[in-house]
Design an enzyme around this catalytic site. Structure first.
Site: not given
Length: 318
Positions: A211, A281, A109
């Site tokens: 992502e 995630h 992230s």
């Protein structure tokens, strides 16, 4: 790219929080979860700090990262969680010193910011995978997630072909072809955030993994287009698109699907590309050794890790 020393049972790992804050209870739970994996824990001050949406002042968060890499008693660094704020840190990170003492560095992230710095400019492998305060205590952690994590951090044996977890759809080919190269990338929004800076991503000859989460389709479109306009999709040897979670359109009556966006923005570039990678995630994910060599096979819709991100293993070899 250089591989880093593998973690062994009993090693001390440092917990840092380069991004958002956590509650003391969450930190304590994370520490216990790391200990249950067989490691000792050193907790950085940033894990207990809070300043709005960040885990303390920029200087504190950067100092934690710098000092954990400099501490000879710390064998690896695990980021407590992601969130927001890591984009402020690059000017404060002592990259030259860190590059002299490369170690296991784990997160995803917002942590993509530091992955880019350490991969492309520090020259060593890092690990895109689950984090202690985010995944380690979840019921979904044992099995697929835990097993891939420990293999990635502790074993010289490559992960090999990335298989989907039970119940997950297999990867699909968006653009046919084959490619081989080092993995680079992470969260799409954060990869884009460093474009135009001294630490922007270098995709030349590499396999780009992307992502994202909580972004409406038009923003996914915009960011992928930005990478295309910057030449990053064209420069890559291959592309793997992973988990894109909670992608909610701003206006459901006037939107495009992710498949339509990938077809319109990524496919015309012609770079071999797979979709549906088990990283990102989602609750279940593999740990990817960024910087390690991988092979993309469009004909079989497979991604295979050809090397590990670590040297030495739990048997004590070096």
């Amino acid at each position: 790219m250089r591989r880093v020393p593998a973690l062994r049972p009993g090693d001390t790992v440092g917990l840092v929080s380069p991004s958002s804050p956590s509650s003391r209870r969450s930190v304590d739970t994370a520490v216990q979860a790391v200990r249950e994996l067989g490691f000792q824990v050193k907790v950085g001050p940033s894990c207990y700090a809070a300043l709005g949406y960040m885990a303390g002042e920029d200087s504190l968060r950067a100092r934690d990262v710098n000092e954990m890499f400099a501490d000879p008693g710390v064998r690896g660094i695990l980021c407590l969680r992601g969130g927001d704020g890591a984009t402020r840190l690059p000017p404060l990170i002592d990259l030259e010193a860190i590059a002299r003492t490369p170690k296991v560095f784990l997160g995803y992230s917002d942590i993509t910011i530091l992955h880019q710095m350490f991969n492309c400019y520090g020259g060593f492998c890092t690990f895109h995978g689950p984090m202690p305060a985010t995944e380690f205590s979840k019921p979904t952690f044992p099995g697929y997630v835990r097993d891939h994590l420990l293999q990635a951090l502790c074993r010289e044996e490559p992960l090999g072909r990335i298989e989907p977890y039970e119940g997950a759809a297999p990867m699909e080919t968006l653009v046919p072809g084959a490619a081989e190269g080092e993995l680079v990338g992470g969260n799409l929004a954060l990869v884009c955030a460093l474009l135009g800076t001294p630490w922007e991503i270098d995709t030349r000859g590499r396999i780009l993994v992307l992502e994202d989460v909580d972004e409406p389709p038009y923003r996914i479109d915009r960011m992928l287009t930005q990478l295309r306009l910057a030449g990053k999709l064209q420069d890559a040897a291959g592309i793997v698109l992973g988990q894109f979670n909670h992608i909610k359109p701003k206006n459901p009556s006037r939107t495009l699907s992710l498949a339509e966006i990938f077809e319109a923005v990524v496919a015309p570039v012609g770079t071999p590309c797979l979709t549906g990678g088990c990283f990102g995630h989602g609750e279940k994910k593999v740990t990817l050794p960024l910087g390690a060599r991988a092979a993309l096979d469009g004909a079989a819709a497979e991604l295979t890790l050809l090397e590990s991100g670590v040297l030495g293993d739990v048997d004590g070899s070096s």
